[in-house]
Design a protein around this motif. Structure first.
Motif, PDB file in Angstrom:
ATOM      1  N   VAL A  44       0.844  -1.203   0.000  1.00  0.00           N
ATOM      2  CA  VAL A  44       0.000   0.000   0.000  1.00  0.00           C
ATOM      3  C   VAL A  44       0.879   1.253   0.000  1.00  0.00           C
ATOM      4  O   VAL A  44       0.569   2.233  -0.682  1.00  0.00           O
ATOM      5  N   ARG A  45       1.986   1.219   0.729  1.00  0.00           N
ATOM      6  CA  ARG A  45       2.881   2.383   0.786  1.00  0.00           C
ATOM      7  C   ARG A  45       3.437   2.757  -0.574  1.00  0.00           C
ATOM      8  O   ARG A  45       3.853   3.894  -0.792  1.00  0.00           O
ATOM      9  N   SER A  46       3.454   1.810  -1.510  1.00  0.00           N
ATOM     10  CA  SER A  46       3.979   2.108  -2.845  1.00  0.00           C
ATOM     11  C   SER A  46       2.979   2.899  -3.691  1.00  0.00           C
ATOM     12  O   SER A  46       3.314   3.352  -4.779  1.00  0.00           O
ATOM     13  N   GLU A  47       1.775   3.056  -3.189  1.00  0.00           N
ATOM     14  CA  GLU A  47       0.740   3.827  -3.878  1.00  0.00           C
ATOM     15  C   GLU A  47       0.857   5.305  -3.500  1.00  0.00           C
ATOM     16  O   GLU A  47       1.445   5.646  -2.479  1.00  0.00           O
ATOM     17  N   ALA A  48       0.237   6.147  -4.307  1.00  0.00           N
ATOM     18  CA  ALA A  48       0.157   7.571  -3.963  1.00  0.00           C
ATOM     19  C   ALA A  48      -0.913   7.699  -2.881  1.00  0.00           C
ATOM     20  O   ALA A  48      -2.089   7.456  -3.127  1.00  0.00           O
ATOM     21  N   ASN A 121     -15.957   2.072  -6.848  1.00  0.00           N
ATOM     22  CA  ASN A 121     -15.936   3.535  -6.749  1.00  0.00           C
ATOM     23  C   ASN A 121     -14.756   4.054  -5.940  1.00  0.00           C
ATOM     24  O   ASN A 121     -14.860   5.049  -5.237  1.00  0.00           O
ATOM     25  N   SER A 122     -13.629   3.343  -5.987  1.00  0.00           N
ATOM     26  CA  SER A 122     -12.452   3.799  -5.246  1.00  0.00           C
ATOM     27  C   SER A 122     -11.206   3.427  -6.036  1.00  0.00           C
ATOM     28  O   SER A 122     -11.263   2.657  -6.985  1.00  0.00           O
ATOM     29  N   GLY A 123     -10.114   3.965  -5.612  1.00  0.00           N
ATOM     30  CA  GLY A 123      -8.856   3.679  -6.284  1.00  0.00           C
ATOM     31  C   GLY A 123      -8.178   2.428  -5.736  1.00  0.00           C
ATOM     32  O   GLY A 123      -8.669   1.756  -4.831  1.00  0.00           O
ATOM     33  N   ARG A 124      -7.045   2.135  -6.313  1.00  0.00           N
ATOM     34  CA  ARG A 124      -6.257   0.950  -5.950  1.00  0.00           C
ATOM     35  C   ARG A 124      -5.847   0.982  -4.482  1.00  0.00           C
ATOM     36  O   ARG A 124      -5.912  -0.026  -3.798  1.00  0.00           O
ATOM     37  N   ALA A 125      -5.426   2.147  -3.990  1.00  0.00           N
ATOM     38  CA  ALA A 125      -4.980   2.244  -2.595  1.00  0.00           C
ATOM     39  C   ALA A 125      -6.097   1.851  -1.634  1.00  0.00           C
ATOM     40  O   ALA A 125      -5.872   1.125  -0.667  1.00  0.00           O
ATOM     41  N   GLU A 176      -9.241   7.075   1.725  1.00  0.00           N
ATOM     42  CA  GLU A 176      -8.547   7.109   0.441  1.00  0.00           C
ATOM     43  C   GLU A 176      -9.509   7.069  -0.747  1.00  0.00           C
ATOM     44  O   GLU A 176      -9.115   7.384  -1.860  1.00  0.00           O
ATOM     45  N   SER A 177     -10.742   6.697  -0.497  1.00  0.00           N
ATOM     46  CA  SER A 177     -11.702   6.627  -1.604  1.00  0.00           C
ATOM     47  C   SER A 177     -12.484   7.931  -1.778  1.00  0.00           C
ATOM     48  O   SER A 177     -13.259   8.053  -2.711  1.00  0.00           O
TER      49      SER A 177
END
Length: 178
Positions: A44-48, A121-125, A176-177
């Motif tokens: 998860v830390r590798s995500e923005a 309805n959310s991003g990858r993170a 995060e979403s």
């Protein structure tokens, strides 16, 4: 010294201070699950991420290392572990996590009705944080089993921490979403 020691080739592994146990023992399985959670949080830390969620993850990973160390210590070596100054999950970490959850809920004005569907309805993170939440819940169940069925001295603070941790990861995923 190489990482390849061959000491585990017969199905045993070392605990802190060199005691040997079976690799599939409930104790090893439990701290292995926490290690898996730590690795997932690393992904998860590798995500923005927002700075608030990044700070939550960084501190949580520090706490997970303490929990793994405590669990990777034989019952008879627990006093030595403490005397050597290794970390434990304490009320301080528990209170930090609770206040972090409260701050995230207030700052994001998270309003939710019903079940959250990971990835919808959310991003990858956000979806990855939901995976972490699920692994955290499994770790919590394993901790309770270790405490109740195996009579391993899992602290009350550690049990409560993992209950709150899954809550914090749920809130983080919703945060995060937004």
């Amino acid at each position: 010294m190489s990482i390849v020691t061959k000491r585990g080739d017969l199905g045993e592994t070392d605990l802190m201070y060199g005691r040997r146990v079976l690799k599939y023992s409930p104790q090893v399985a439990t701290y292995g699950c926490i290690d898996e959670l730590n690795a997932q949080l690393g992904l998860v830390r590798s995500e923005a991420l927002s700075p608030e969620i990044l700070a939550l993850i960084e501190k949580t990973q520090e706490h997970l290392v303490s929990a793994m160390g405590e669990l990777a210590t034989h019952v008879e070596d627990q006093e030595r572990y403490t005397a050597d100054g290794y970390g434990r999950i304490t009320e301080t970490q528990l209170h930090w996590l609770e206040s972090t959850i409260n701050e995230l809920e207030k700052s994001a004005a998270i309003k939710f009705k019903g079940w959250a569907t990971p990835g919808k309805n959310s991003g990858r993170a956000s979806a990855l944080l939901d995976v972490c939440r699920a692994v955290s819940r499994r770790a919590e169940r394993m901790l309770w089993e270790l405490a109740k069925e195996e009579n391993f001295p899992v602290s009350k603070e550690c049990l409560l921490y993992f209950n709150r941790l899954s809550d914090s990861l749920w809130v983080a995923a919703r945060y995060e979403s937004i």
